[in-house]
Design a protein around this motif. Structure first.
Motif, PDB file in Angstrom:
ATOM      1  N   MET A  80     -41.785  -6.010  -5.026  1.00  0.00           N
ATOM      2  CA  MET A  80     -42.415  -6.952  -6.072  1.00  0.00           C
ATOM      3  C   MET A  80     -42.636  -5.223  -6.996  1.00  0.00           C
ATOM      4  SD  MET A  80     -46.740  -7.619  -6.738  1.00  0.00           S
ATOM      5  CE  MET A  80     -47.439  -5.859  -6.399  1.00  0.00           C
ATOM      6  N   ASP A  81     -41.954  -6.057  -8.428  1.00  0.00           N
ATOM      7  CA  ASP A  81     -41.989  -4.904  -9.689  1.00  0.00           C
ATOM      8  C   ASP A  81     -43.568  -4.670 -10.292  1.00  0.00           C
ATOM      9  OD1 ASP A  81     -39.144  -4.544  -9.332  1.00  0.00           O
ATOM     10  OD2 ASP A  81     -39.237  -5.867 -10.233  1.00  0.00           O
ATOM     11  N   ILE A  82     -43.942  -3.183 -10.684  1.00  0.00           N
ATOM     12  CA  ILE A  82     -44.544  -2.846 -11.090  1.00  0.00           C
ATOM     13  C   ILE A  82     -44.513  -1.990 -12.117  1.00  0.00           C
ATOM     14  CG2 ILE A  82     -46.821  -0.709 -11.465  1.00  0.00           C
ATOM     15  CD1 ILE A  82     -47.351  -1.932  -8.239  1.00  0.00           C
ATOM     16  N   LEU A  83     -44.323  -2.632 -13.730  1.00  0.00           N
ATOM     17  CA  LEU A  83     -44.279  -2.466 -14.581  1.00  0.00           C
ATOM     18  C   LEU A  83     -45.566  -2.104 -15.568  1.00  0.00           C
ATOM     19  CD1 LEU A  83     -41.798  -5.249 -15.989  1.00  0.00           C
ATOM     20  CD2 LEU A  83     -40.914  -2.813 -14.572  1.00  0.00           C
ATOM     21  N   ILE A  84     -45.349  -0.412 -15.940  1.00  0.00           N
ATOM     22  CA  ILE A  84     -46.642   0.348 -16.659  1.00  0.00           C
ATOM     23  C   ILE A  84     -46.027   0.443 -18.614  1.00  0.00           C
ATOM     24  CG2 ILE A  84     -48.473   2.065 -16.539  1.00  0.00           C
ATOM     25  CD1 ILE A  84     -47.389   2.173 -13.946  1.00  0.00           C
ATOM     26  N   HIS A  85     -46.881  -0.423 -19.043  1.00  0.00           N
ATOM     27  CA  HIS A  85     -46.206   0.032 -20.814  1.00  0.00           C
ATOM     28  C   HIS A  85     -47.589   0.556 -21.058  1.00  0.00           C
ATOM     29  CE1 HIS A  85     -43.657  -2.966 -20.445  1.00  0.00           C
ATOM     30  NE2 HIS A  85     -44.667  -3.584 -19.468  1.00  0.00           N
ATOM     31  N   ALA A  86     -47.702   1.782 -21.859  1.00  0.00           N
ATOM     32  CA  ALA A  86     -48.582   2.355 -22.660  1.00  0.00           C
ATOM     33  C   ALA A  86     -48.772   2.656 -23.892  1.00  0.00           C
ATOM     34  CB  ALA A  86     -48.516   4.007 -22.083  1.00  0.00           C
ATOM     35  N   ASP A  87     -49.678   3.139 -24.562  1.00  0.00           N
ATOM     36  CA  ASP A  87     -49.964   2.660 -25.858  1.00  0.00           C
ATOM     37  C   ASP A  87     -50.751   3.414 -26.734  1.00  0.00           C
ATOM     38  OD1 ASP A  87     -49.868   2.178 -29.250  1.00  0.00           O
ATOM     39  OD2 ASP A  87     -50.700   0.273 -28.360  1.00  0.00           O
ATOM     40  N   GLY A  88     -50.617   4.845 -27.395  1.00  0.00           N
ATOM     41  CA  GLY A  88     -51.606   5.675 -27.747  1.00  0.00           C
ATOM     42  C   GLY A  88     -52.012   6.623 -26.305  1.00  0.00           C
ATOM     43  N   LEU A  89     -51.344   7.023 -25.642  1.00  0.00           N
ATOM     44  CA  LEU A  89     -51.418   7.836 -24.404  1.00  0.00           C
ATOM     45  C   LEU A  89     -50.185   8.106 -23.554  1.00  0.00           C
ATOM     46  CD1 LEU A  89     -53.054   6.484 -21.050  1.00  0.00           C
ATOM     47  CD2 LEU A  89     -53.428   5.202 -23.174  1.00  0.00           C
ATOM     48  N   THR A  90     -50.052   9.178 -22.995  1.00  0.00           N
ATOM     49  CA  THR A  90     -48.433   9.497 -22.648  1.00  0.00           C
ATOM     50  C   THR A  90     -49.114   9.254 -20.753  1.00  0.00           C
ATOM     51  OG1 THR A  90     -49.303  12.236 -22.197  1.00  0.00           O
ATOM     52  CG2 THR A  90     -47.629  10.992 -23.460  1.00  0.00           C
ATOM     53  N   ILE A  91     -47.806   8.781 -19.755  1.00  0.00           N
ATOM     54  CA  ILE A  91     -48.248   8.444 -18.379  1.00  0.00           C
ATOM     55  C   ILE A  91     -47.843   9.725 -17.789  1.00  0.00           C
ATOM     56  CG2 ILE A  91     -47.906   7.432 -16.752  1.00  0.00           C
ATOM     57  CD1 ILE A  91     -47.694   4.666 -18.775  1.00  0.00           C
ATOM     58  N   ASN A  92     -48.289  10.092 -17.251  1.00  0.00           N
ATOM     59  CA  ASN A  92     -47.212  11.673 -16.344  1.00  0.00           C
ATOM     60  C   ASN A  92     -47.159  11.139 -14.586  1.00  0.00           C
ATOM     61  OD1 ASN A  92     -49.983  12.085 -15.234  1.00  0.00           O
ATOM     62  ND2 ASN A  92     -50.270  13.884 -15.995  1.00  0.00           N
ATOM     63  N   ASP A  93     -46.407  11.780 -13.719  1.00  0.00           N
ATOM     64  CA  ASP A  93     -46.442  10.949 -12.918  1.00  0.00           C
ATOM     65  C   ASP A  93     -47.907  10.718 -11.773  1.00  0.00           C
ATOM     66  OD1 ASP A  93     -43.774  11.687 -13.075  1.00  0.00           O
ATOM     67  OD2 ASP A  93     -43.534  13.410 -12.474  1.00  0.00           O
ATOM     68  N   ASP A  94     -48.921  11.480 -11.734  1.00  0.00           N
ATOM     69  CA  ASP A  94     -50.011  11.267 -11.390  1.00  0.00           C
ATOM     70  C   ASP A  94     -50.353  10.410 -11.854  1.00  0.00           C
ATOM     71  OD1 ASP A  94     -49.681  13.983  -9.345  1.00  0.00           O
ATOM     72  OD2 ASP A  94     -51.094  15.095 -11.026  1.00  0.00           O
ATOM     73  N   LEU A  95     -50.925  10.471 -12.460  1.00  0.00           N
ATOM     74  CA  LEU A  95     -51.712   8.882 -13.168  1.00  0.00           C
ATOM     75  C   LEU A  95     -50.785   7.706 -13.068  1.00  0.00           C
ATOM     76  CD1 LEU A  95     -53.810   7.348 -14.521  1.00  0.00           C
ATOM     77  CD2 LEU A  95     -51.806   7.795 -16.774  1.00  0.00           C
ATOM     78  N   ARG A  96     -49.749   7.568 -12.475  1.00  0.00           N
ATOM     79  CA  ARG A  96     -48.402   6.922 -12.815  1.00  0.00           C
ATOM     80  C   ARG A  96     -47.994   6.276 -11.158  1.00  0.00           C
ATOM     81  NH1 ARG A  96     -44.068   4.321 -14.925  1.00  0.00           N
ATOM     82  NH2 ARG A  96     -44.279   5.787 -16.060  1.00  0.00           N
ATOM     83  N   ASP A  97     -48.263   7.855 -10.274  1.00  0.00           N
ATOM     84  CA  ASP A  97     -48.896   7.030  -8.288  1.00  0.00           C
ATOM     85  C   ASP A  97     -49.880   6.376  -8.464  1.00  0.00           C
ATOM     86  OD1 ASP A  97     -45.778   8.525  -8.055  1.00  0.00           O
ATOM     87  OD2 ASP A  97     -46.999  10.706  -7.924  1.00  0.00           O
ATOM     88  N   ALA A  98     -51.274   7.164  -8.816  1.00  0.00           N
ATOM     89  CA  ALA A  98     -52.123   6.455  -9.276  1.00  0.00           C
ATOM     90  C   ALA A  98     -52.548   4.394  -8.806  1.00  0.00           C
ATOM     91  CB  ALA A  98     -53.639   7.251  -9.657  1.00  0.00           C
ATOM     92  N   ILE A  99     -51.474   5.015 -10.285  1.00  0.00           N
ATOM     93  CA  ILE A  99     -51.402   3.293 -10.669  1.00  0.00           C
ATOM     94  C   ILE A  99     -50.947   2.093  -9.869  1.00  0.00           C
ATOM     95  CG2 ILE A  99     -50.831   2.032 -12.252  1.00  0.00           C
ATOM     96  CD1 ILE A  99     -51.890   3.877 -14.663  1.00  0.00           C
ATOM     97  N   GLU A 100     -49.871   3.083  -9.069  1.00  0.00           N
ATOM     98  CA  GLU A 100     -49.417   1.963  -8.576  1.00  0.00           C
ATOM     99  C   GLU A 100     -49.659   2.328  -6.917  1.00  0.00           C
ATOM    100  OE1 GLU A 100     -45.316   3.626  -8.549  1.00  0.00           O
ATOM    101  OE2 GLU A 100     -44.571   3.010 -10.664  1.00  0.00           O
ATOM    102  N   GLY A 101     -50.493   2.614  -6.763  1.00  0.00           N
ATOM    103  CA  GLY A 101     -50.955   2.319  -5.544  1.00  0.00           C
ATOM    104  C   GLY A 101     -52.340   1.941  -5.611  1.00  0.00           C
ATOM    105  N   LYS A 102     -52.873   1.288  -6.385  1.00  0.00           N
ATOM    106  CA  LYS A 102     -53.859   0.997  -6.894  1.00  0.00           C
ATOM    107  C   LYS A 102     -53.504  -0.793  -6.802  1.00  0.00           C
ATOM    108  CE  LYS A 102     -57.136   3.866  -6.768  1.00  0.00           C
ATOM    109  NZ  LYS A 102     -58.493   3.882  -5.918  1.00  0.00           N
ATOM    110  N   ILE A 103     -52.665  -0.470  -7.948  1.00  0.00           N
ATOM    111  CA  ILE A 103     -51.879  -2.138  -8.356  1.00  0.00           C
ATOM    112  C   ILE A 103     -51.141  -2.590  -7.117  1.00  0.00           C
ATOM    113  CG2 ILE A 103     -50.925  -3.632  -9.480  1.00  0.00           C
ATOM    114  CD1 ILE A 103     -53.677  -2.717 -10.779  1.00  0.00           C
ATOM    115  N   GLY A 104     -51.014  -1.985  -6.554  1.00  0.00           N
ATOM    116  CA  GLY A 104     -49.316  -2.121  -5.020  1.00  0.00           C
ATOM    117  C   GLY A 104     -50.286  -2.984  -4.263  1.00  0.00           C
TER     118      GLY A 104
END
Length: 108
Positions: free
Chosen positions: A1-25
């Protein structure tokens, strides 16, 4: 399953990306046939408030897509809540699908 993250008004760092992919995974165990999941992060307010960030998740599965949204004071707390919501919706959809299969075809 692909997880695509779109951000509007904030920057995504690697820690945030990993946390989101872990939770949504974890959603994948309830929807193994899911094609992709789109996560939309948005900063709705410049002022500190309980609705400063908006997180919307769209899970593309065969049939009806599942979507939910949550507001929160920070991104990670909103992602935690929205991950729980999307898991409940997918579990409900899976249970309904399995119940229809177990019931079998309708005969008079």
């Amino acid at each position: 399953m692909d997880i695509l993250i779109h951000a509007d008004g904030l920057t995504i760092n690697d820690d945030l990306r990993d946390a989101i992919e872990g939770k949504i995974g974890h959603v994948e165990q309830f929807a193994p046939r899911a094609v992709r999941t789109r996560v939309y992060l948005r900063k709705t307010s410049a002022h500190v408030s309980t609705r400063q960030y908006s997180v919307r998740v769209l899970c593309e599965v065969p049939g009806k897509d599942v979507s939910c949204e949550q507001f929160g004071p920070d991104v990670l707390s909103a992602v935690d809540v929205v991950a729980g919501k999307i898991e409940r919706l997918l579990r409900k959809q899976k249970t309904s699908r399995l119940a229809k299969r177990a019931k079998g075809p309708h005969r008079d």
